[in-house]
Design an enzyme around this catalytic site. Structure first.
Site, PDB file in Angstrom:
ATOM      1  CG  ASP A  24      -1.925  -1.161   1.209  1.00 22.54           C
ATOM      2  OD1 ASP A  24      -1.861  -1.991   0.277  1.00 22.54           O
ATOM      3  OD2 ASP A  24      -2.739  -1.255   2.140  1.00 22.54           O
ATOM      4  CD  GLU A  72      -7.144  -0.141   2.915  1.00 29.00           C
ATOM      5  OE1 GLU A  72      -6.043  -0.082   3.483  1.00 29.00           O
ATOM      6  OE2 GLU A  72      -8.218   0.106   3.483  1.00 29.00           O
ATOM      7  CE  LYS A 128      -3.504  -4.370   1.189  1.00 26.75           C
ATOM      8  NZ  LYS A 128      -4.192  -3.575   2.201  1.00 26.75           N
ATOM      9  CE  LYS A 131      -8.280  -0.938   7.217  1.00 26.75           C
ATOM     10  NZ  LYS A 131      -8.384   0.237   6.343  1.00 26.75           N
ATOM     11  CB  VAL A 156       2.257   2.591   4.986  1.00 23.69           C
ATOM     12  CG1 VAL A 156       3.645   3.209   4.963  1.00 23.69           C
ATOM     13  CG2 VAL A 156       1.550   2.848   3.662  1.00 23.69           C
ATOM     14  CB  THR A 157       0.095   2.121   8.716  1.00 24.39           C
ATOM     15  OG1 THR A 157      -1.062   1.363   9.139  1.00 24.39           O
ATOM     16  CG2 THR A 157      -0.337   3.314   7.925  1.00 24.39           C
ATOM     17  CB  CYS A 161      -2.166  -2.684   5.408  1.00 19.94           C
ATOM     18  SG  CYS A 161      -3.810  -1.965   5.213  1.00 19.94           S
ATOM     19  CD  GLN A 201       4.281 -14.568  23.147  1.00 20.49           C
ATOM     20  OE1 GLN A 201       3.824 -15.582  23.647  1.00 20.49           O
ATOM     21  NE2 GLN A 201       3.529 -13.640  22.567  1.00 20.49           N
TER      22      GLN A 201
HETATM   23  C1  C5J Z   1      -3.102   0.544   5.575  1.00 19.48           C
HETATM   24  C2  C5J Z   1      -4.869   1.791   6.608  1.00 19.48           C
HETATM   25  N1  C5J Z   1      -2.562   0.360   4.375  1.00 19.48           N
HETATM   26  N2  C5J Z   1      -4.082   2.269   7.576  1.00 19.48           N
HETATM   27  N3  C5J Z   1      -4.368   1.043   5.616  1.00 19.48           N
HETATM   28  O1  C5J Z   1      -2.483   0.308   6.602  1.00 19.48           O
HETATM   29  O2  C5J Z   1      -6.052   2.050   6.603  1.00 19.48           O
END
Ligand code: C5J
Length: 220
Positions: A24, A72, A128, A131, A156-157, A161, A201
Site C-alpha cells: 500500500d 488498498e 485489495k 487491510k 504502510v502502515t 495493513c 515470544q
Molecule cells: C493501511 C490503513 N494500508 N491504515 N491502511 O495500513 O487504513
C-alpha cells in the site's frame, strides 16, 4: 540459503522461494489530500519509509526476487465497500472527491502508487478491499504457483495493513520478515509496539530486520 541479521534471531531464506511484498505505498496514505490525511493523520510521518523501501526494492529486483505490490481500495461503484468500513472516522470519506480524485477508489490518482516506488513490468499488482493482503485477493495462489515460502514485507502502515498481512501469512505457514525502517505508521508508538509484537515470544509472528541488513543479504 542466505542468512540475515534479524530479531529475535537470524532469518534464513532462499532467493528462489522468497517474495518481497510492498504494501500500500499509495498516494492516498502518503501524500496530503488522501485517505490518511482525511482521517486526521500527519502523513509526513510515513515518508521515512520511502528510501528504505526503495533500497530493498532495488536489491530485490537485482537478485531476481518475485516482487508483488498491493493497493488498498474499492471499485468505483463501491459495491465492495462494507457499510462497516464506509463510515469509519465518523464520516464517509471513501468514494468522496478529494484533491487526488475519489478517495481510495481504484483508477484514481490517490489510489495509485507513489512515483518513487512504482511497479515495473512483470511485477504483480494486487488490489485489495481490506487491510490484509490475503483477504479477497489471489495472493496465496500467486505465492503457491511460484513456490514461495518466505516473505519480506515493506510498506504502510506498520500496525494496520503490514501487521494484518504478517499475521495472515504466518497462519498460512510462510516465514515472514518485516523490514523495520521500510514500514511506517502515523503513530510512532504503534509502530514500535507493532514490531515488538511480531518478533516477541521467539518470532511468534515473524522476524524484524533493518533494510541495510536485508539489502546486503540479497546482494551477498
Ligand atoms: C493501511 C490503513 N494500508 N491504515 N491502511 O495500513 O487504513
Amino acid at each position: 540459503m542466505k542468512t540475515l541479521d534479524a530479531q529475535p534471531f537470524s532469518f534464513k531464506f532462499d532467493l528462489k522461494s522468497t517474495a518481497l511484498i510492498m504494501i500500500d505505498m499509495q498516494r492516498d496514505f502518503i501524500e496530503p489530500g488522501g485517505f490518511g490525511e482525511m482521517l486526521g493523520n500527519d502523513v509526513s510521518l510515513l515518508r521515512s519509509a520511502i528510501a528504505p523501501c526503495k533500497a530493498v526494492l532495488d536489491a530485490a529486483r537485482r537478485s531476481g526476487l518475485l516482487v508483488i505490490h498491493t493497493r488498498e481500495g474499492h471499485r468505483p461503484d463501491l459495491a465492495d465497500l462494507h457499510p462497516a468500513k464506509r463510515t469509519r472516522g465518523g464520516k464517509t470519506f471513501i468514494g468522496t472527491d478529494g484533491p487526488m480524485g475519489r478517495i481510495l477508489v481504484r483508477g484514481e490518482k490517490g489510489h495509485d502508487f507513489i512515483p518513487e516506488l512504482y511497479p515495473i513490468e512483470g511485477e504483480p499488482i494486487l488490489d485489495k478491499p481490506g487491510k490484509g493482503a490475503f483477504y479477497e485477493t489471489d495472493l496465496h495462489l500467486i505465492l503457491e504457483a511460484n513456490g514461495i515460502r518466505s516473505l519480506i514485507l515493506c510498506g504502510v502502515t506498520t500496525e494496520v495493513c503490514v501487521n494484518t498481512t504478517a499475521r495472515e501469512a504466518n497462519d498460512r505457514g510462510y516465514e515472514v520478515l518485516v523490514v523495520e525502517d521500510a514500514v511506517a505508521s502515523y503513530f510512532p508508538e504503534f509502530h514500535r509496539v507493532a514490531l515488538e509484537m511480531i518478533r516477541a515470544q521467539g518470532a511468534i509472528v515473524g522476524w524484524v530486520a533493518r533494510s541495510a541488513a536485508v539489502s546486503s543479504a540479497l546482494a551477498g
